[in-house]
Design a protein around this motif. Structure first.
Motif, PDB file in Angstrom:
ATOM      1  N   GLU A 299      26.984   3.184  -4.738  1.00  0.00           N
ATOM      2  CA  GLU A 299      28.259   3.176  -5.471  1.00  0.00           C
ATOM      3  C   GLU A 299      28.142   2.556  -6.860  1.00  0.00           C
ATOM      4  OE1 GLU A 299      28.415  -0.447  -2.690  1.00  0.00           O
ATOM      5  OE2 GLU A 299      27.823   1.636  -2.517  1.00  0.00           O
ATOM      6  N   ASN A 300      27.111   1.711  -7.075  1.00  0.00           N
ATOM      7  CA  ASN A 300      26.847   1.137  -8.397  1.00  0.00           C
ATOM      8  C   ASN A 300      25.385   0.700  -8.439  1.00  0.00           C
ATOM      9  OD1 ASN A 300      26.626  -1.582  -7.270  1.00  0.00           O
ATOM     10  ND2 ASN A 300      28.861  -1.569  -7.157  1.00  0.00           N
ATOM     11  N   TYR A 301      24.942   0.184  -9.570  1.00  0.00           N
ATOM     12  CA  TYR A 301      23.523  -0.150  -9.718  1.00  0.00           C
ATOM     13  C   TYR A 301      23.077  -1.350  -8.877  1.00  0.00           C
ATOM     14  CZ  TYR A 301      24.837  -4.013 -12.768  1.00  0.00           C
ATOM     15  OH  TYR A 301      25.364  -5.164 -13.266  1.00  0.00           O
ATOM     16  N   LEU A 302      24.000  -2.188  -8.437  1.00  0.00           N
ATOM     17  CA  LEU A 302      23.630  -3.319  -7.585  1.00  0.00           C
ATOM     18  C   LEU A 302      23.302  -2.878  -6.162  1.00  0.00           C
ATOM     19  CD1 LEU A 302      26.250  -6.043  -8.590  1.00  0.00           C
ATOM     20  CD2 LEU A 302      23.795  -6.114  -9.018  1.00  0.00           C
ATOM     21  N   HIS A 303      24.021  -1.890  -5.670  1.00  0.00           N
ATOM     22  CA  HIS A 303      23.846  -1.409  -4.292  1.00  0.00           C
ATOM     23  C   HIS A 303      22.970  -0.159  -4.326  1.00  0.00           C
ATOM     24  CE1 HIS A 303      27.456  -3.901  -4.137  1.00  0.00           C
ATOM     25  NE2 HIS A 303      26.995  -4.228  -2.945  1.00  0.00           N
ATOM     26  N   VAL A 304      21.792  -0.253  -3.704  1.00  0.00           N
ATOM     27  CA  VAL A 304      20.825   0.831  -3.751  1.00  0.00           C
ATOM     28  C   VAL A 304      20.450   1.276  -2.342  1.00  0.00           C
ATOM     29  CG1 VAL A 304      19.878   0.135  -5.994  1.00  0.00           C
ATOM     30  CG2 VAL A 304      18.863  -0.782  -3.874  1.00  0.00           C
ATOM     31  N   LYS A 305      19.893   2.466  -2.262  1.00  0.00           N
ATOM     32  CA  LYS A 305      19.297   2.967  -1.035  1.00  0.00           C
ATOM     33  C   LYS A 305      17.792   2.884  -1.228  1.00  0.00           C
ATOM     34  CE  LYS A 305      20.914   4.988   2.630  1.00  0.00           C
ATOM     35  NZ  LYS A 305      21.645   4.221   3.636  1.00  0.00           N
ATOM     36  N   LEU A 306      17.090   2.340  -0.211  1.00  0.00           N
ATOM     37  CA  LEU A 306      15.647   2.123  -0.251  1.00  0.00           C
ATOM     38  C   LEU A 306      14.980   3.072   0.736  1.00  0.00           C
ATOM     39  CD1 LEU A 306      15.883  -1.761   0.060  1.00  0.00           C
ATOM     40  CD2 LEU A 306      15.394  -0.490  -2.050  1.00  0.00           C
ATOM     41  N   TYR A 307      13.966   3.784   0.261  1.00  0.00           N
ATOM     42  CA  TYR A 307      13.182   4.702   1.091  1.00  0.00           C
ATOM     43  C   TYR A 307      11.743   4.214   1.074  1.00  0.00           C
ATOM     44  CZ  TYR A 307      17.310   7.582   0.410  1.00  0.00           C
ATOM     45  OH  TYR A 307      18.601   8.044   0.378  1.00  0.00           O
ATOM     46  N   PHE A 308      11.208   3.826   2.223  1.00  0.00           N
ATOM     47  CA  PHE A 308       9.863   3.267   2.332  1.00  0.00           C
ATOM     48  C   PHE A 308       8.899   4.367   2.772  1.00  0.00           C
ATOM     49  CE2 PHE A 308      12.796  -0.200   2.856  1.00  0.00           C
ATOM     50  CZ  PHE A 308      12.207  -1.259   2.182  1.00  0.00           C
ATOM     51  N   TRP A 309       7.813   4.550   2.005  1.00  0.00           N
ATOM     52  CA  TRP A 309       6.815   5.598   2.266  1.00  0.00           C
ATOM     53  C   TRP A 309       5.443   4.960   2.433  1.00  0.00           C
ATOM     54  CZ3 TRP A 309       8.783  10.556   2.426  1.00  0.00           C
ATOM     55  CH2 TRP A 309      10.029  10.764   1.835  1.00  0.00           C
ATOM     56  N   GLN A 310       4.663   5.463   3.370  1.00  0.00           N
ATOM     57  CA  GLN A 310       3.288   5.012   3.589  1.00  0.00           C
ATOM     58  C   GLN A 310       2.352   6.221   3.533  1.00  0.00           C
ATOM     59  OE1 GLN A 310       1.359   2.113   4.373  1.00  0.00           O
ATOM     60  NE2 GLN A 310       3.102   1.159   3.360  1.00  0.00           N
ATOM     61  N   PRO A 311       1.124   6.025   3.013  1.00  0.00           N
ATOM     62  CA  PRO A 311       0.170   7.125   2.996  1.00  0.00           C
ATOM     63  C   PRO A 311      -0.249   7.500   4.407  1.00  0.00           C
ATOM     64  CG  PRO A 311      -0.872   5.095   2.250  1.00  0.00           C
ATOM     65  CD  PRO A 311       0.583   4.794   2.428  1.00  0.00           C
TER      66      PRO A 311
ATOM     67  N   GLY B 179       0.801  -1.208   0.000  1.00  0.00           N
ATOM     68  CA  GLY B 179       0.000   0.000   0.000  1.00  0.00           C
ATOM     69  C   GLY B 179       0.837   1.264   0.000  1.00  0.00           C
ATOM     70  N   GLY B 180       2.158   1.106   0.049  1.00  0.00           N
ATOM     71  CA  GLY B 180       3.042   2.262   0.061  1.00  0.00           C
ATOM     72  C   GLY B 180       3.909   2.327  -1.175  1.00  0.00           C
ATOM     73  N   MET B 181       4.948   3.120  -1.099  1.00  0.00           N
ATOM     74  CA  MET B 181       5.905   3.269  -2.193  1.00  0.00           C
ATOM     75  C   MET B 181       7.306   3.009  -1.656  1.00  0.00           C
ATOM     76  SD  MET B 181       4.833   6.556  -4.396  1.00  0.00           S
ATOM     77  CE  MET B 181       3.396   6.542  -5.424  1.00  0.00           C
ATOM     78  N   VAL B 182       8.148   2.447  -2.513  1.00  0.00           N
ATOM     79  CA  VAL B 182       9.571   2.289  -2.208  1.00  0.00           C
ATOM     80  C   VAL B 182      10.322   3.077  -3.274  1.00  0.00           C
ATOM     81  CG1 VAL B 182      11.512   0.714  -1.945  1.00  0.00           C
ATOM     82  CG2 VAL B 182       9.212  -0.017  -1.230  1.00  0.00           C
ATOM     83  N   PHE B 183      10.997   4.126  -2.857  1.00  0.00           N
ATOM     84  CA  PHE B 183      11.868   4.880  -3.757  1.00  0.00           C
ATOM     85  C   PHE B 183      13.247   4.252  -3.647  1.00  0.00           C
ATOM     86  CE2 PHE B 183       9.834   9.345  -4.202  1.00  0.00           C
ATOM     87  CZ  PHE B 183       8.599   8.781  -4.425  1.00  0.00           C
ATOM     88  N   TYR B 184      13.915   4.132  -4.786  1.00  0.00           N
ATOM     89  CA  TYR B 184      15.283   3.619  -4.710  1.00  0.00           C
ATOM     90  C   TYR B 184      16.168   4.329  -5.712  1.00  0.00           C
ATOM     91  CZ  TYR B 184      14.663   0.555  -8.836  1.00  0.00           C
ATOM     92  OH  TYR B 184      14.449   0.056 -10.100  1.00  0.00           O
ATOM     93  N   THR B 185      17.436   4.414  -5.330  1.00  0.00           N
ATOM     94  CA  THR B 185      18.443   5.033  -6.178  1.00  0.00           C
ATOM     95  C   THR B 185      19.774   4.331  -5.923  1.00  0.00           C
ATOM     96  OG1 THR B 185      19.344   7.158  -6.917  1.00  0.00           O
ATOM     97  CG2 THR B 185      19.072   6.857  -4.536  1.00  0.00           C
ATOM     98  N   CYS B 186      20.634   4.337  -6.926  1.00  0.00           N
ATOM     99  CA  CYS B 186      21.921   3.658  -6.809  1.00  0.00           C
ATOM    100  C   CYS B 186      22.804   4.330  -5.768  1.00  0.00           C
ATOM    101  CB  CYS B 186      22.656   3.678  -8.143  1.00  0.00           C
ATOM    102  SG  CYS B 186      21.788   2.777  -9.438  1.00  0.00           S
TER     103      CYS B 186
END
Length: 193
Positions: free
Chosen positions: A180-192, A171-178
């Motif tokens: 140091e490279n495309y394999l290693h990402v940062k995940l941001y979890f959002w809920q309404p 029911g939420g969103m996960v924003f992600y961005t690389c």
């Protein structure tokens, strides 16, 4: 913090225009109408995170086959791609049943996410309504493209403990961005809210 094997239950989303304490009104209608096709994606709305000064257009695939052009959307300035692992035929499924993944480069709008804290608010203006989300968790993760990181797991986003993101934060969103490279990402979890 989201714990492995646990799903965050989503409450029905309230639009900011339904929240008495807010004066945010939809403003993206003209921009959305002018941006009807970017590599087979249409503009879904504008995302802002006021605490870090981020503003980016969100583009949704117009069909299942358009997902294959999502990298081109991410490569475009002022554009982030909405993805989902849940499709029914040629239609993306509701956020009520699975979270949406949203991707952008670390050197574009999502570069500001590094300054986001749990509890920060995000707003998505779809032209008809503005919906508020709150950041509920931030984690390091793996973009296991083609099983490059874990050979025993399928392609997709995972937390560092190997939990597939599509099983978290429904029911939420996960924003992600690389990172140091495309394999290693940062995940941001959002809920309404």
């Amino acid at each position: 913090m989201i714990v492995a094997k646990t799903t965050v239950e989503a409450a029905p989303a309230k639009t900011v225009t339904e929240t008495a304490a807010s004066s945010v009104e939809p403003a993206a209608a003209a921009e959305i109408a002018a941006n009807t096709d970017l590599y087979g994606h249409y503009m879904y709305g504008r995302c802002t995170v006021p605490s870090v000064g981020m503003s980016v257009a969100l583009y949704m695939p117009g069909s299942f086959s358009a997902i294959y052009n999502s990298q081109s959307v991410v490569d475009t300035a002022d554009a982030a791609a909405i993805l989902s692992y849940s499709w029914s035929g040629d239609t993306i499924c509701s956020m009520d049943t699975e979270e949406w993944m949203v991707a952008d480069h670390k050197n574009q709008a999502f570069s500001l996410l590094k300054n986001v804290s749990v509890g920060d608010s995000m707003y998505i203006d779809t032209g008809d309504a503005v919906t508020e989300y709150v950041c509920v968790d931030i984690q390091d993760g793996i973009n296991n493209r083609g099983s490059e990181y874990w050979s025993d797991k399928s392609t997709g986003l995972y937390t560092m403990d190997g939990t597939r993101c599509s099983s978290l934060n429904q029911g939420g969103m996960v924003f992600y961005t690389c990172q140091e490279n495309y394999l290693h990402v940062k995940l941001y979890f959002w809920q309404p809210v």
